[in-house]
Design an enzyme around this catalytic site. Sequence first.
Site, PDB file in Angstrom:
ATOM      1  N   SER A 197      34.259  53.255 -14.601  1.00 54.63           N
ATOM      2  CA  SER A 197      33.178  52.860 -14.217  1.00 54.63           C
ATOM      3  C   SER A 197      32.485  52.066 -15.229  1.00 54.63           C
ATOM      4  O   SER A 197      31.029  51.952 -15.221  1.00 54.63           O
ATOM      5  CB  SER A 197      32.835  53.039 -12.558  1.00 54.63           C
ATOM      6  OG  SER A 197      32.876  53.900 -11.655  1.00 54.63           O
ATOM      7  N   ASP A 313      34.187  49.227  -5.981  1.00 58.61           N
ATOM      8  CA  ASP A 313      32.786  48.663  -4.834  1.00 58.61           C
ATOM      9  C   ASP A 313      33.267  47.934  -4.737  1.00 58.61           C
ATOM     10  O   ASP A 313      34.438  47.821  -3.208  1.00 58.61           O
ATOM     11  CB  ASP A 313      31.544  49.250  -5.130  1.00 58.61           C
ATOM     12  CG  ASP A 313      30.978  50.576  -4.928  1.00 58.61           C
ATOM     13  OD1 ASP A 313      32.112  51.235  -5.205  1.00 58.61           O
ATOM     14  OD2 ASP A 313      29.592  50.613  -5.457  1.00 58.61           O
TER      15      ASP A 313
END
Length: 428
Positions: A197, A313
Amino acid sequence: MESLTLQPIVHIEGTINLPGSKSVSNRALLLAALAKGKTRLTNLLDSDDIRHMLNALTALGVQYQLSNNNTVCDIEGLAGSFHPQQPLELFLGNAGTAMRPLAAALSLGEHDIVLTGEPRMKERPIGHLVDALRQGGAKIDYLEQTDYPPLRVCGGFSGGSVDVDGTVSSQFLTALLMMAPLAQQDTTITIKGELVSKPYIDITLALINTFGGEIENQNYQRFMIKGGQQYQSPGKYLVEGDASSASYFLAAAAIKGGIVRVTGIGKNSLQGDIHFASVLEKMGATIRWGDDYIECERGKLKGIDMDMNTIPDAAMTIATTALFAEGETTIRNIYNWRVKETDRLSAMATELRKVGAMVDEGRDYLTVIPPKQLTTAEIKTYNDHRIAMCFSLVALSNTPITILDPGCTAKTFPDYFEKLASISHAKV
């Protein structure tokens, strides 16, 4: 349990003004609290996770004023680290964006603070962060299970050389980066393993820079931070829209648009999740980028096979978008779904099968083969806001869908279903 049944939506069109980004909101609140001077944050997200951070800051002696709609916050900075006068217990719900950074920030100084939260928070690993903080001298104890909250944090971090595992969550590194400039001594942070991420680290570095902090980034492998710095208020800071939240509306347009425009993010946004739009484009949607908007228009969607580690996400939204694509879709390198609000890999696989998809759930990937016809189902949401929002897209078929516990979207987007309804045209 409450439920919400969405009737089939035949057309999607309109403009959505996005709520503020959760990732940016909680970082900005913490930095403003630690900075010298008064900061006005605008377009702050009004949600459970932000309230947990604000409640913690109040307990820690930070003074602030919120506007009536909770989206403008004036914060009086402490001009340094927290110095609570007595032992405290801070309840942080299931807000990882509060638990991790506060555990690090409270590692400075000397005090006795317990950080705890909901049952799911006690299942979300924090050991890699605690290990790194201890290397710098922090005194932290696990109160229940080793490597998991609740924690007792007693300060003691002074700096030095620390290494942190980058393979599970970028929030551990984010927490260290925001705290280290305030340490007494210089800190060198070395990353072990592949950093997941990475775009979220870019958000952190940009915000630290906005508040006057200096960090030397050596290719995301090592970070050099001078000690004894002081954060300075930028005066005003506009929180950009939440790019993860944008994904549902952009996907809806790709499936059943019409043109949908989301405002509050654009081609120069801090957040990596804006690249969700590029994934939709690869699948066949039409995307247009502005400085403060992204537009999506329907296209013939085809399945894709992609590494989505940088947009974990928003990648969840691809899993339900895949129900409307031709051929199979594989989302790769998403092991960290397993340590989020719930084990998202397992949960998404289970619920996708309920609506008729064939699903292969691997350790760190998900393959979705859409059915010819989606079947109606009751979707269990696992108290996970993103699962509720992802499965709302099933209503873009000719099949109703029931979302159990729809109120779980309050974590990041309390009025999500109202916003979706505002651009939806249902069967009459």
